[in-house]
Design an enzyme around this catalytic site. Structure first.
Site, PDB file in Angstrom:
ATOM      1  N   GLU A  86     -11.516   1.250  -3.445  1.00  0.00           N
ATOM      2  CA  GLU A  86     -12.573   1.932  -3.603  1.00  0.00           C
ATOM      3  C   GLU A  86     -12.685   2.062  -5.134  1.00  0.00           C
ATOM      4  O   GLU A  86     -14.547   2.607  -5.663  1.00  0.00           O
ATOM      5  CB  GLU A  86     -12.200   3.193  -3.278  1.00  0.00           C
ATOM      6  CG  GLU A  86     -12.073   3.511  -1.748  1.00  0.00           C
ATOM      7  CD  GLU A  86     -11.629   5.042  -1.177  1.00  0.00           C
ATOM      8  OE1 GLU A  86     -11.320   5.877  -1.825  1.00  0.00           O
ATOM      9  OE2 GLU A  86     -12.252   5.180   0.512  1.00  0.00           O
ATOM     10  N   GLU A 117      10.668  -2.262   2.994  1.00  0.00           N
ATOM     11  CA  GLU A 117      10.438  -1.086   2.077  1.00  0.00           C
ATOM     12  C   GLU A 117      12.199  -1.279   0.861  1.00  0.00           C
ATOM     13  O   GLU A 117      12.454  -0.331   0.282  1.00  0.00           O
ATOM     14  CB  GLU A 117      10.486   0.736   2.101  1.00  0.00           C
ATOM     15  CG  GLU A 117      11.476   0.868   2.871  1.00  0.00           C
ATOM     16  CD  GLU A 117      10.532   2.252   3.551  1.00  0.00           C
ATOM     17  OE1 GLU A 117      12.522   2.825   3.631  1.00  0.00           O
ATOM     18  OE2 GLU A 117      10.147   2.813   4.049  1.00  0.00           O
TER      19      GLU A 117
END
Length: 304
Positions: A86, A117
């Site tokens: 953004e 992960e």
């Protein structure tokens, strides 16, 4: 930390206030969720000093030609990518300046890859692919504060001399031992036990908003709370750009259009031209000489 100790983490505890959520009405469940959410802003408030220290280092990295790189797994990784994505349309920066990395790559954005992960080495590889340098800052995101992938990323960043920060939602986390500028927003037990996309995710999103927004304000991308480096990539953003110029310079529709076109459709340049009655070249020179800060550029031209 051993997997047998996961249940002792704040984010994995059972919430005594929501044990009955499977036996109450929709509105009652919503009230319980809302009551938990109300706590998050105050938890973030308790970390403002630590967040400020992290932001100052992020700005320092950006000002010195470095990048902000968020890295995480699962929800945390997705939130980092969201915040990074953004920045270009909001602040007019390149897609390189703020980046997000998620364990497992692009596919993990759309589909959970839980085992991704667990590898510290993969984090190192991912940062190497980004050509990480000591000018950059790496901010690790991990609700539990123990994700191996994220710890590996911060460890590698430290070794090459980059700045490092972290955002987690537990006290005295493992990740905080590695990051130079840790933030621990302790959100506690979730409405649904272990569902850290909820309060922990909200806290991380609030902090990420702060990091990118404040860094960009300091970087000259905001003037009088308006987004003056907005990219004019569609009609909506063009109208926003024209409104910003008109609001700040005090011009009518015709003069605003003239400034916009003469500036090369660059909002900041148009504003400086309008406020200091100069041409495009002078406005661009003044901005370049004053850290792209409109106030400094206008003062420079008026005093000169």
């Amino acid at each position: 930390m051993s997997d047998t100790l996961i249940g002792k983490l704040d984010t994995e505890k059972q919430n005594p206030d929501t044990i009955d959520i499977d036996a109450i009405s929709t509105i009652e469940i919503l009230r319980k969720i809302n009551n938990e959410d109300k706590k998050v802003a105050y938890i973030v408030e308790s970390q403002l000093n630590n967040i400020a220290n992290l932001i100052d280092k992020a700005y320092e990295s950006v000002r010195n030609g470095g990048r902000i790189i968020y890295i995480g797994a699962g929800t945390s990784g997705r939130l980092g990518i969201l915040d990074a994505s953004e920045c270009p349309p909001t602040f007019g920066v390149s897609e390189e300046l703020v980046q997000g990395i998620i364990a497992g790559g692009y596919e993990a954005l759309l589909r959970a890859k839980e085992g991704a992960e667990d590898s510290k080495e993969n984090a190192k590889k991912d940062l190497k692919q980004k050509n990480l340098t000591n000018k950059d800052i790496v901010i690790g995101l991990s609700a539990s504060g123990r994700t191996p992938y994220v710890i590996g990323a911060i460890d590698y960043a430290n070794k090459i001399g980059a700045q490092t920060g972290s955002i987690c939602c537990v006290k005295n986390s493992e990740i905080s031992k590695y990051a130079k500028y840790p933030v621990e927003a302790v959100t506690g037990a979730e409405v649904v036990t272990g569902s850290t996309r909820m309060k922990a995710g909200t806290a991380q999103k609030l902090i990420l908003n702060m990091i990118s927004t404040v860094t960009m304000i300091k970087y000259g991308k905001v003037y009088k709370n308006l987004m003056v480096d907005v990219r004019v990539s569609n009609e909506k953003l063009k109208n926003r750009a024209l409104n910003i110029i008109s609001e700040l310079v005090g011009t009518d529709e015709k003069k605003t259009q003239e400034l916009f076109i003469e500036s090369g459709k660059d909002v900041k340049t148009a504003i400086v031209m309008g406020l200091s009655s100069c041409d495009k070249i002078m406005a661009q020179m003044a901005l370049k000489s004053n850290d792209e800060n409109i106030t400094k550029a206008v003062n420079y031209l008026l005093k000169g």
